[in-house]
Design a protein around this motif. Sequence first.
Motif: not given
Length: 655
Positions: A441-443, A445-446, A449, A529, A533, A561
């Motif tokens: 999830l952290h990789e 792009s916001p 998301r 989260s 994901e 990302s």
Amino acid sequence: MTVLQRRLVLAAKIIGGILLLLLISYFGFRNVILQKSIVKIQEKFKTEYKSEFKIGSAKFEGFSGLVMQDISIVPHNADTLMRVQKLNTSVNLGELLIGELQIGKLNMENGFVLLVKKGSKKNFESFIKKNDSLTTQNNIEEKQYAQKFYKLLSKALNLVPTDMKLRNFSLFVNDNGSKASVKIIALSLEDEILATNIKVKTNTFSQEWRINGNANPRKKTADVRLYNADTTSIKVPYLDDRYNFVASFDTAHIVLKNLNMKSGEMLVNGLASIKNLTVNHRRIASEDVKIEDAQFNYDFTFGPDFIRIDSTSTVQINKLKFHPFIEYSIKNDTTYAMQIDIPQTKAQDFIDALPKGLFSNFDGMQAEGSFDYKLDFKFNKNKPNDLIFESQFHKKSLNIIKYGQANLSKLNAPFVYRAIDNGIPQRAVIVGETNINFAPLHEISPYLRNAVLTMEDPSFFSHNGFIGEAFKQSIIKNIKAKKFARGASTISMQLVKNVFLTREKTLSRKLEEILLVYILENNRIASKSRMFEVYLNIIEWGPNIYGIGEASNFYFSKKPSQLSVAESIYLASIVPRPKKFMYQFTPEGELRSSGYTKQRYITNIMFRRGLLQTEDTLYQQNKIYANGPASAYFKMKLSAPVDNDSIEDLTEFNF
């Protein structure tokens, strides 16, 4: 003898003479009156029902007996509707004198009723009177449901004899080749004891049924059971051949305890139960659905302007009990109301009560603790936007000890996912780090998301699996459209559907989806989260393209990302209909004008919700190009079809 005594004797003689004269007139002229009545009935059938009503012979016998032979009803230019060889009955003269027809005895032999439909033509068409008064708001004062139903039921029960014998009487149905026959070989009702022998035959099966019990039409009470003579399950006729709906059961028990009028309301209460009910239809489930033991203790109330199932009624399925309240009212506006109250119940009792075949993913599940549930629904036909839909679920030490077929805990570890396309399992996709296309999830792009959340479920991280307002708006829209025009599916629901369920459009799949989401969200089996994901790494984004890792490369030759605002918004916009992507670009790979309209619309929503700032779009290119492997598909489509998707259809949550 005194003067008074002589006058009393004289009065008695006069009254006796009048009664004797009446009796002589009754016996002397009753057959003449009968024949005139038959002629009137024949004229009515001819003019109102376009049918010939014939009686070979009819005469009175004894004091109140009536014998008729060779009775038939034949609609004009259609198959014979009814024929009876012999009918012997008696009437209650006391009731007849006050205008009520009450049958005392009935013997009937060798008859049938034939219902035929050929194409759209029916031989019973003229006997079906269309009456819209029950739904006309302007005639509310004329409804008086209670009086009408009570009068209708009372008359119907008066026509049921207290002493009855039927032999060889059949009902035949032929609906464009779908055939069924119900033949009463013998039926008797004597001293309130009912006994029958019925033979049922269709295109697919033949059975012999029994209906036994007690019945008293005058007291308006009954207690009867229906079962198969050879102890196998009773099959429901006609529906299997006509609608591919297969149903069977072992026994059915019906009790009518009370039917009376009180303070202008008709009260009906009793009991109905069924054992081992089994149904099968492609819209319900892919396999047989079985309810082992179901019982309904009913309390109906018919008021002057409403019909209601009172909350004193109880539905019981195995060990699960709940109290329903259902009401249709036209007192002021036409309203529909429903309330469901499940009192504190053991979780395991609820799981065990789930019908077999309808919740196959729950087979073998074990749980501890308890819960209670309340549902309140009310819809005003003239004020649809005032719809009430409130659902309350309270748990107490609820915990899943053992999962069934759907092991929700697998979301917390790497697993293999196979999408289902037209019933065919697709290639395996590993949801975990060993898959080079998997994107934590952290990789991602916001922008991507937030765009997906905007399109699919803006309040995903704050709700418990369902959005009450979205569900409410969905109901309103579907009622207005008079069809299923809008859903209210959250990301939680989509995740459960994709990972644990099939794509079958069945009642079973939808009910399982709702229950699994309740369990997943309310027991916090996986974090929000992790759920998001997994969702982003399994959903379809094109032909054989699953997950954002494959999608970002397929369209833009990028990693998740690296996606820009515009690219992220485009990918989010095609989640509902990923296979239409090829029509949205020119052969050169540029997004068409309709695509830019959608881009601006979604961008404005994200700005309004604070998900984008001015600097996020300041340096974005004006045009969007897809330069990844997807570009090979654009040259295959030289012209794009008209895009019928409205802006409102882009998201279910844009209220």
